[in-house]
Motif scaffolding. Structure first.
Motif, PDB file in Angstrom:
ATOM      1  N   LEU A 117       0.829  -1.208   0.000  1.00  0.00           N
ATOM      2  CA  LEU A 117       0.000   0.000   0.000  1.00  0.00           C
ATOM      3  C   LEU A 117       0.866   1.262   0.000  1.00  0.00           C
ATOM      4  O   LEU A 117       0.561   2.235  -0.697  1.00  0.00           O
ATOM      5  CB  LEU A 117      -0.944   0.001   1.198  1.00  0.00           C
ATOM      6  CG  LEU A 117      -2.099  -0.986   1.129  1.00  0.00           C
ATOM      7  CD1 LEU A 117      -2.788  -1.092   2.491  1.00  0.00           C
ATOM      8  CD2 LEU A 117      -3.087  -0.586   0.046  1.00  0.00           C
ATOM      9  N   LYS A 118       1.937   1.237   0.767  1.00  0.00           N
ATOM     10  CA  LYS A 118       2.850   2.383   0.818  1.00  0.00           C
ATOM     11  C   LYS A 118       3.498   2.619  -0.543  1.00  0.00           C
ATOM     12  O   LYS A 118       3.547   3.748  -1.041  1.00  0.00           O
ATOM     13  CB  LYS A 118       3.925   2.152   1.879  1.00  0.00           C
ATOM     14  CG  LYS A 118       4.871   3.306   2.056  1.00  0.00           C
ATOM     15  CD  LYS A 118       5.872   3.004   3.160  1.00  0.00           C
ATOM     16  CE  LYS A 118       6.848   4.151   3.335  1.00  0.00           C
ATOM     17  NZ  LYS A 118       7.823   3.862   4.389  1.00  0.00           N
ATOM     18  N   ARG A 119       3.961   1.565  -1.164  1.00  0.00           N
ATOM     19  CA  ARG A 119       4.608   1.670  -2.473  1.00  0.00           C
ATOM     20  C   ARG A 119       3.611   2.160  -3.531  1.00  0.00           C
ATOM     21  O   ARG A 119       3.926   3.016  -4.352  1.00  0.00           O
ATOM     22  CB  ARG A 119       5.191   0.320  -2.873  1.00  0.00           C
ATOM     23  CG  ARG A 119       6.063   0.401  -4.115  1.00  0.00           C
ATOM     24  CD  ARG A 119       6.687  -0.934  -4.465  1.00  0.00           C
ATOM     25  NE  ARG A 119       7.408  -1.502  -3.337  1.00  0.00           N
ATOM     26  CZ  ARG A 119       7.537  -2.803  -3.115  1.00  0.00           C
ATOM     27  NH1 ARG A 119       7.010  -3.676  -3.929  1.00  0.00           N
ATOM     28  NH2 ARG A 119       8.211  -3.240  -2.086  1.00  0.00           N
ATOM     29  N   ASP A 120       2.394   1.612  -3.492  1.00  0.00           N
ATOM     30  CA  ASP A 120       1.375   2.005  -4.459  1.00  0.00           C
ATOM     31  C   ASP A 120       0.946   3.458  -4.257  1.00  0.00           C
ATOM     32  O   ASP A 120       0.664   4.172  -5.225  1.00  0.00           O
ATOM     33  CB  ASP A 120       0.155   1.082  -4.381  1.00  0.00           C
ATOM     34  CG  ASP A 120       0.463  -0.312  -4.922  1.00  0.00           C
ATOM     35  OD1 ASP A 120       1.560  -0.504  -5.495  1.00  0.00           O
ATOM     36  OD2 ASP A 120      -0.393  -1.194  -4.765  1.00  0.00           O
ATOM     37  N   SER A 121       0.890   3.896  -3.006  1.00  0.00           N
ATOM     38  CA  SER A 121       0.542   5.303  -2.730  1.00  0.00           C
ATOM     39  C   SER A 121       1.548   6.244  -3.375  1.00  0.00           C
ATOM     40  O   SER A 121       1.170   7.261  -3.966  1.00  0.00           O
ATOM     41  CB  SER A 121       0.494   5.562  -1.226  1.00  0.00           C
ATOM     42  OG  SER A 121      -0.601   4.931  -0.644  1.00  0.00           O
ATOM     43  N   LYS A 122       2.811   5.908  -3.263  1.00  0.00           N
ATOM     44  CA  LYS A 122       3.848   6.733  -3.899  1.00  0.00           C
ATOM     45  C   LYS A 122       3.665   6.771  -5.409  1.00  0.00           C
ATOM     46  O   LYS A 122       3.830   7.815  -6.035  1.00  0.00           O
ATOM     47  CB  LYS A 122       5.243   6.210  -3.551  1.00  0.00           C
ATOM     48  CG  LYS A 122       5.668   6.502  -2.143  1.00  0.00           C
ATOM     49  CD  LYS A 122       7.066   5.988  -1.891  1.00  0.00           C
ATOM     50  CE  LYS A 122       7.451   6.206  -0.442  1.00  0.00           C
ATOM     51  NZ  LYS A 122       8.781   5.683  -0.134  1.00  0.00           N
ATOM     52  N   GLU A 123       3.321   5.618  -5.984  1.00  0.00           N
ATOM     53  CA  GLU A 123       3.097   5.564  -7.434  1.00  0.00           C
ATOM     54  C   GLU A 123       1.927   6.456  -7.849  1.00  0.00           C
ATOM     55  O   GLU A 123       2.001   7.151  -8.861  1.00  0.00           O
ATOM     56  CB  GLU A 123       2.842   4.121  -7.887  1.00  0.00           C
ATOM     57  CG  GLU A 123       4.039   3.219  -7.796  1.00  0.00           C
ATOM     58  CD  GLU A 123       5.157   3.599  -8.764  1.00  0.00           C
ATOM     59  OE1 GLU A 123       4.854   4.041  -9.889  1.00  0.00           O
ATOM     60  OE2 GLU A 123       6.330   3.451  -8.389  1.00  0.00           O
ATOM     61  N   PHE A 124       0.857   6.426  -7.078  1.00  0.00           N
ATOM     62  CA  PHE A 124      -0.291   7.276  -7.406  1.00  0.00           C
ATOM     63  C   PHE A 124       0.047   8.756  -7.239  1.00  0.00           C
ATOM     64  O   PHE A 124      -0.370   9.588  -8.035  1.00  0.00           O
ATOM     65  CB  PHE A 124      -1.506   6.923  -6.543  1.00  0.00           C
ATOM     66  CG  PHE A 124      -2.310   5.783  -7.088  1.00  0.00           C
ATOM     67  CD1 PHE A 124      -3.034   5.918  -8.268  1.00  0.00           C
ATOM     68  CD2 PHE A 124      -2.340   4.573  -6.428  1.00  0.00           C
ATOM     69  CE1 PHE A 124      -3.775   4.862  -8.777  1.00  0.00           C
ATOM     70  CE2 PHE A 124      -3.081   3.512  -6.928  1.00  0.00           C
ATOM     71  CZ  PHE A 124      -3.795   3.660  -8.107  1.00  0.00           C
ATOM     72  N   GLU A 125       0.801   9.087  -6.194  1.00  0.00           N
ATOM     73  CA  GLU A 125       1.170  10.483  -5.968  1.00  0.00           C
ATOM     74  C   GLU A 125       2.078  11.004  -7.080  1.00  0.00           C
ATOM     75  O   GLU A 125       1.965  12.154  -7.493  1.00  0.00           O
ATOM     76  CB  GLU A 125       1.857  10.632  -4.610  1.00  0.00           C
ATOM     77  CG  GLU A 125       0.903  10.483  -3.449  1.00  0.00           C
ATOM     78  CD  GLU A 125       1.607  10.423  -2.114  1.00  0.00           C
ATOM     79  OE1 GLU A 125       2.857  10.608  -2.052  1.00  0.00           O
ATOM     80  OE2 GLU A 125       0.918  10.171  -1.106  1.00  0.00           O
ATOM     81  N   PRO A 152      -9.047  10.503  -5.416  1.00  0.00           N
ATOM     82  CA  PRO A 152      -9.883   9.350  -5.030  1.00  0.00           C
ATOM     83  C   PRO A 152      -9.062   8.079  -4.791  1.00  0.00           C
ATOM     84  O   PRO A 152      -9.336   7.321  -3.855  1.00  0.00           O
ATOM     85  CB  PRO A 152     -10.825   9.173  -6.213  1.00  0.00           C
ATOM     86  CG  PRO A 152     -10.872  10.509  -6.872  1.00  0.00           C
ATOM     87  CD  PRO A 152      -9.509  11.104  -6.662  1.00  0.00           C
ATOM     88  N   TYR A 153      -8.056   7.859  -5.600  1.00  0.00           N
ATOM     89  CA  TYR A 153      -7.204   6.681  -5.433  1.00  0.00           C
ATOM     90  C   TYR A 153      -6.358   6.785  -4.161  1.00  0.00           C
ATOM     91  O   TYR A 153      -6.222   5.824  -3.408  1.00  0.00           O
ATOM     92  CB  TYR A 153      -6.282   6.503  -6.642  1.00  0.00           C
ATOM     93  CG  TYR A 153      -7.028   6.334  -7.932  1.00  0.00           C
ATOM     94  CD1 TYR A 153      -7.740   5.172  -8.210  1.00  0.00           C
ATOM     95  CD2 TYR A 153      -7.030   7.351  -8.885  1.00  0.00           C
ATOM     96  CE1 TYR A 153      -8.435   5.019  -9.399  1.00  0.00           C
ATOM     97  CE2 TYR A 153      -7.716   7.211 -10.081  1.00  0.00           C
ATOM     98  CZ  TYR A 153      -8.420   6.044 -10.328  1.00  0.00           C
ATOM     99  OH  TYR A 153      -9.108   5.905 -11.506  1.00  0.00           O
ATOM    100  N   ILE A 154      -5.821   7.953  -3.941  1.00  0.00           N
ATOM    101  CA  ILE A 154      -4.982   8.167  -2.762  1.00  0.00           C
ATOM    102  C   ILE A 154      -5.809   8.011  -1.495  1.00  0.00           C
ATOM    103  O   ILE A 154      -5.379   7.370  -0.533  1.00  0.00           O
ATOM    104  CB  ILE A 154      -4.282   9.548  -2.837  1.00  0.00           C
ATOM    105  CG1 ILE A 154      -3.264   9.537  -3.982  1.00  0.00           C
ATOM    106  CG2 ILE A 154      -3.613   9.881  -1.512  1.00  0.00           C
ATOM    107  CD1 ILE A 154      -2.671  10.885  -4.312  1.00  0.00           C
TER     108      ILE A 154
END
Length: 117
Positions: free
Chosen positions: A25-33, A42-44
């Protein structure tokens, strides 16, 4: 070999899986940001809500383990298997998990938590 209840084994395995879910989740959050999405928020927010829920369950798991004097430690790892050591007071049990099984179960948990948010 430890004589553990199904609940204890479930909680010990949650102590293995939930940190992996949080890492993803942490890695994916960075990708979305950092990504080039038209509407990122909405994704974040979805990932933030999911992260909070997983943190809450991990905290409950840690309380359960402490209350029942259970611990889990990561042992050796190779390309195919990861070893985890379950400790109950002074007795211990060494369990090997297929890395593919770990990945697949983490993916299932991620799907489950995202669908709840």
């Amino acid at each position: 070999m430890l004589n553990l209840s199904n609940e204890a084994i479930h909680r010990l395995e949650q102590a293995i899986y939930l940190p992996m879910v949080l890492q993803i989740l942490k890695r994916d959050s960075k990708e979305f940001e950092q990504g080039h999405f038209k509407l990122k928020q909405p994704y974040i927010r979805l990932l933030e809500q999911t992260t909070k829920r997983v943190h809450k369950e991990l905290a409950e798991t840690k309380r359960y383990l402490a209350m029942h004097q259970l611990q889990v430690f990561r042992g050796e790892r190779d390309d195919l298997f990861s070893e985890y050591i379950f400790i109950n007071k002074r007795a211990q049990d060494c369990r090997r998990y297929s890395n593919i099984r770990l990945r697949n179960h983490v993916e299932e948990l991620l799907t489950h938590y995202l669908s709840k948010s």
